[in-house]
Design an enzyme around this catalytic site. Structure first.
Site, short mmCIF file in Angstrom:
data_model
loop_
_atom_site.label_atom_id
_atom_site.label_comp_id
_atom_site.label_asym_id
_atom_site.label_seq_id
_atom_site.Cartn_x
_atom_site.Cartn_y
_atom_site.Cartn_z
N ASP A 28 63.79 -98.99 -6.88
CA ASP A 28 63.39 -98.03 -5.85
C ASP A 28 62.39 -98.70 -4.91
O ASP A 28 61.50 -99.43 -5.37
CB ASP A 28 62.76 -96.81 -6.52
CG ASP A 28 62.61 -95.63 -5.59
OD1 ASP A 28 61.96 -95.78 -4.54
OD2 ASP A 28 63.12 -94.55 -5.92
N ASN A 85 67.43 -85.10 -9.71
CA ASN A 85 67.02 -83.97 -8.89
C ASN A 85 68.24 -83.44 -8.15
O ASN A 85 69.10 -84.21 -7.74
CB ASN A 85 65.96 -84.40 -7.86
CG ASN A 85 64.70 -84.93 -8.52
OD1 ASN A 85 64.21 -84.34 -9.47
ND2 ASN A 85 64.20 -86.03 -8.01
N GLY A 91 63.19 -81.88 -5.08
CA GLY A 91 62.69 -83.20 -4.69
C GLY A 91 63.78 -84.19 -4.30
O GLY A 91 63.47 -85.36 -4.06
N GLN A 92 65.02 -83.75 -4.23
CA GLN A 92 66.08 -84.66 -3.82
C GLN A 92 65.92 -84.95 -2.33
O GLN A 92 65.87 -84.03 -1.51
CB GLN A 92 67.46 -84.07 -4.09
CG GLN A 92 68.60 -85.03 -3.81
CD GLN A 92 69.98 -84.45 -4.12
OE1 GLN A 92 70.13 -83.26 -4.38
NE2 GLN A 92 70.97 -85.32 -4.12
N HIS A 98 71.82 -89.47 -7.98
CA HIS A 98 71.23 -90.68 -8.52
C HIS A 98 70.34 -90.32 -9.71
O HIS A 98 69.76 -89.24 -9.76
CB HIS A 98 70.44 -91.47 -7.46
CG HIS A 98 69.43 -90.69 -6.70
ND1 HIS A 98 69.77 -89.75 -5.74
CD2 HIS A 98 68.08 -90.70 -6.76
CE1 HIS A 98 68.66 -89.23 -5.22
NE2 HIS A 98 67.63 -89.78 -5.84
N HIS A 100 67.03 -91.45 -11.67
CA HIS A 100 65.80 -92.24 -11.66
C HIS A 100 65.56 -92.70 -13.09
O HIS A 100 65.60 -91.89 -14.02
CB HIS A 100 64.60 -91.41 -11.23
CG HIS A 100 64.67 -90.88 -9.84
ND1 HIS A 100 64.01 -91.48 -8.79
CD2 HIS A 100 65.30 -89.81 -9.32
CE1 HIS A 100 64.24 -90.80 -7.68
NE2 HIS A 100 65.02 -89.77 -7.97
#
Length: 112
Positions: A28, A85, A91-92, A98, A100
């Protein structure tokens, strides 16, 4: 085309941790932990709430790839967190599903 599709198609460079025919895992750019890797399907799926039965195999591969990322980054033994998310309120910020993979420090609970 979304940014994760561009990364998966190698149109945008990334620091790859793992790749197979269905998924790509990369560091990230805005890490929230010492280890913060994103695992994405190469095929666009907007979010977990938009997944359909035909996505079952790739969704399983995302989680298995997350485990492999934890092993390859050295956080599997000490523990790691996986987060998916869905939607802006969760919080996307990139609307391509995806996972995390976070680790390298103690994680508080509850999150957020």
């Amino acid at each position: 085309m979304c940014i994760f599709c561009k990364i998966a198609n190698k149109e945008i460079p990334s620091k790859v941790v793992y790749e197979d025919e269905d998924v790509l895992a990369f560091h990230d750019l805005n890490p929230q932990a010492p280890t913060h890797v994103l695992v994405v399907p190469k095929r666009h799926i907007t979010g977990i709430g938009h997944a359909v039965p035909e996505d079952e195999i790739v969704l399983g591969r995302l989680l298995l790839a997350a485990r492999r990322v934890a092993e390859e980054t050295g956080i599997a033994e000490s523990g790691f967190r996986t987060v998916i998310n869905h939607g802006a309120n969760a919080g996307q910020t990139v609307f391509h599903i995806h996972v995390h993979v976070l680790g390298g420090r103690p994680m508080a609970w509850p999150p957020g």
